[in-house]
Design an enzyme around this catalytic site. Structure first.
Site, PDB file in Angstrom:
ATOM      1  N   ASP A   1     -21.873 -10.815 -38.918  1.00 23.66           N
ATOM      2  CA  ASP A   1     -22.049 -11.190 -37.519  1.00 23.66           C
ATOM      3  C   ASP A   1     -23.119 -12.254 -37.423  1.00 23.66           C
ATOM      4  O   ASP A   1     -23.024 -13.156 -36.599  1.00 23.66           O
ATOM      5  CB  ASP A   1     -22.420  -9.964 -36.687  1.00 23.66           C
TER       6      ASP A   1
ATOM      7  N   CYS B   1     -15.576  -2.045 -41.942  1.00 23.82           N
ATOM      8  CA  CYS B   1     -15.362  -2.557 -40.578  1.00 23.82           C
ATOM      9  C   CYS B   1     -14.136  -3.479 -40.531  1.00 23.82           C
ATOM     10  O   CYS B   1     -13.280  -3.427 -41.418  1.00 23.82           O
ATOM     11  CB  CYS B   1     -16.610  -3.258 -40.064  1.00 23.82           C
TER      12      CYS B   1
ATOM     13  N   ALA C   1     -16.926 -11.317 -34.534  1.00 30.00           N
ATOM     14  CA  ALA C   1     -17.746 -12.498 -34.202  1.00 30.00           C
ATOM     15  C   ALA C   1     -16.924 -13.750 -33.881  1.00 30.00           C
ATOM     16  O   ALA C   1     -17.213 -14.468 -32.919  1.00 30.00           O
ATOM     17  CB  ALA C   1     -18.698 -12.755 -35.360  1.00 30.00           C
TER      18      ALA C   1
ATOM     19  N   SER D   1     -13.305  -7.445 -40.269  1.00 28.11           N
ATOM     20  CA  SER D   1     -13.667  -8.849 -40.173  1.00 28.11           C
ATOM     21  C   SER D   1     -12.362  -9.629 -40.260  1.00 28.11           C
ATOM     22  O   SER D   1     -11.628  -9.507 -41.250  1.00 28.11           O
ATOM     23  CB  SER D   1     -14.602  -9.222 -41.321  1.00 28.11           C
TER      24      SER D   1
ATOM     25  N   LYS E   1     -22.433 -18.892 -38.032  1.00 26.00           N
ATOM     26  CA  LYS E   1     -23.051 -17.613 -37.680  1.00 26.00           C
ATOM     27  C   LYS E   1     -24.546 -17.597 -38.005  1.00 26.00           C
ATOM     28  O   LYS E   1     -25.213 -16.586 -37.807  1.00 26.00           O
ATOM     29  CB  LYS E   1     -22.344 -16.467 -38.418  1.00 26.00           C
TER      30      LYS E   1
END
Ligand code: RI2
Length: 319
Positions: free
Chosen positions: A204, A133, A25, A135, A240
């Protein structure tokens, strides 16, 4: 200055974002705004207004679940609209777009710095941390903790279908952090086996009620964390936050190309590829933001306080 096709600059970045060649992001946001700056440099005066709107639309469509980028684009669009209404010259408009894009980029960079400054202290010394994931915010927190002398182990899940977990594992290992890399479906096994002290993921999107939207698999991690009493923290800038969610809309969850999961799937097999999923507030012990570590219920208040201007703009631009 060599002549460049201004829309080509935007098209190229949008495609890279869509294909995940540029991903995460924060990175997406910075690259999209840099591309807008580059665009105004080359955009001809004659049809500037038309091209600018095309550029904005292209970027907005590149990834639907990325409010940090969308908030930045709206911020730039607001500046543009104000000047266009006053019939300002194209040169003035271009300059303002450049300044606003840069301002937003430094806002997000500054926010991440603050999050790292706060977040590393939460990393337990001699502890075990689970993440999912990749980040960049989480990785920076972990590397900072390591550099400040903490010793810990990270369990990183591979993140099918695009394996962003490998980026995490590689970056952490390169920084001297011990990593156990597992398949996504081994999350529960790993939690039982290692009894981690903390689960930490990025985000995100954040909704007005503090629901987090992050890479698919994040809720599995949240459920696992709940089962084994592991505190779950989310590290994310308040930029975000998707303001549309305060006005009744949902943040769309991006459905990606099935071929990422199974390129030659047999006929009649319907492959589904949701990129993200929600994590409800009841699973989250704290959100590490530039405002401090706050509960999910505080995100909208903190956002309004810290980013007054963006909040005002979002009320006008519900796009
Ligand atoms: P930073 C990623 O999405 C992951 O879901 C990650 O948690 C999130 O962006 C935030 O990343 P993708 O682009 O902003 O891999 O913390 O689909 O870098």
């Amino acid at each position: 200055m060599t002549k460049k096709d201004p829309l080509e600059i935007i098209r190229e970045i949008s495609q890279k974002i869509s294909k995940l060649e540029i991903r995460g992001a924060t990175k997406i946001t910075i690259e999209a705004l840099k591309a807008l700056r580059e665009f105004v440099k080359y955009a001809p005066k004659e049809n500037f207004h038309e091209l600018f709107k095309d550029a904005i639309n292209m970027l907005l469509k590149s990834r639907p679940t990325e409010p940090a980028m969308q908030n930045g684009i709206k911020y730039v669009l607001y500046t543009y609209n104000n000047l266009a209404k006053k019939n300002a010259s194209i040169d003035e408009i271009k300059e303002a777009i450049e300044i606003t894009s840069m301002k937003y980029i430094s806002m997000i960079k500054h926010a991440i710095e603050k999050i790292v400054e706060i977040g590393w202290k939460r990393i337990p010394d001699d502890g075990t941390i689970m993440t999912h994931c990749h980040s960049s915010t989480v990785v920076r927190i972990l590397i900072e903790a390591k550099q400040r002398g903490k010793s810990f182990v990270v369990i990183s899940s591979e993140t099918r279908p695009m394996y962003q977990g490998r980026i995490t594992s590689r970056e952490l290992a390169k920084s001297g952090i011990k990593v156990y890399h597992i398949v996504d479906s081994a999350m529960r096994w790993a939690a039982r086996h290692f009894k981690p002290d903390l689960a930490l993921v990025g985000a995100d999107a954040i909704t007005s009620t503090g629901v987090i939207i992050n890479k698919v698999g994040s809720r599995l991690l949240a459920l696992t964390a709940k089962e084994f009493d592991i505190p779950l923290y989310v590290a994310a800038t308040l930029l975000k936050l998707d303001p549309r969610t305060a006005f009744g809309e949902y943040t769309p969850i991006e459905m990606r190309d099935p071929s990422e999961v199974w390129p030659d799937a047999p006929e009649n097999v319907i492959v589904l590829n949701p990129a993200f999923e929600t994590v409800s507030p009841e699973y989250i012990d704290g959100i590490i933001t530039e405002f401090g570590i706050i509960p999910p219920s505080e995100v909208l208040r903190a956002f309004k306080e810290l980013y007054k201007e963006i909040w005002q703009i979002s009320k006008e631009y519900r796009i």
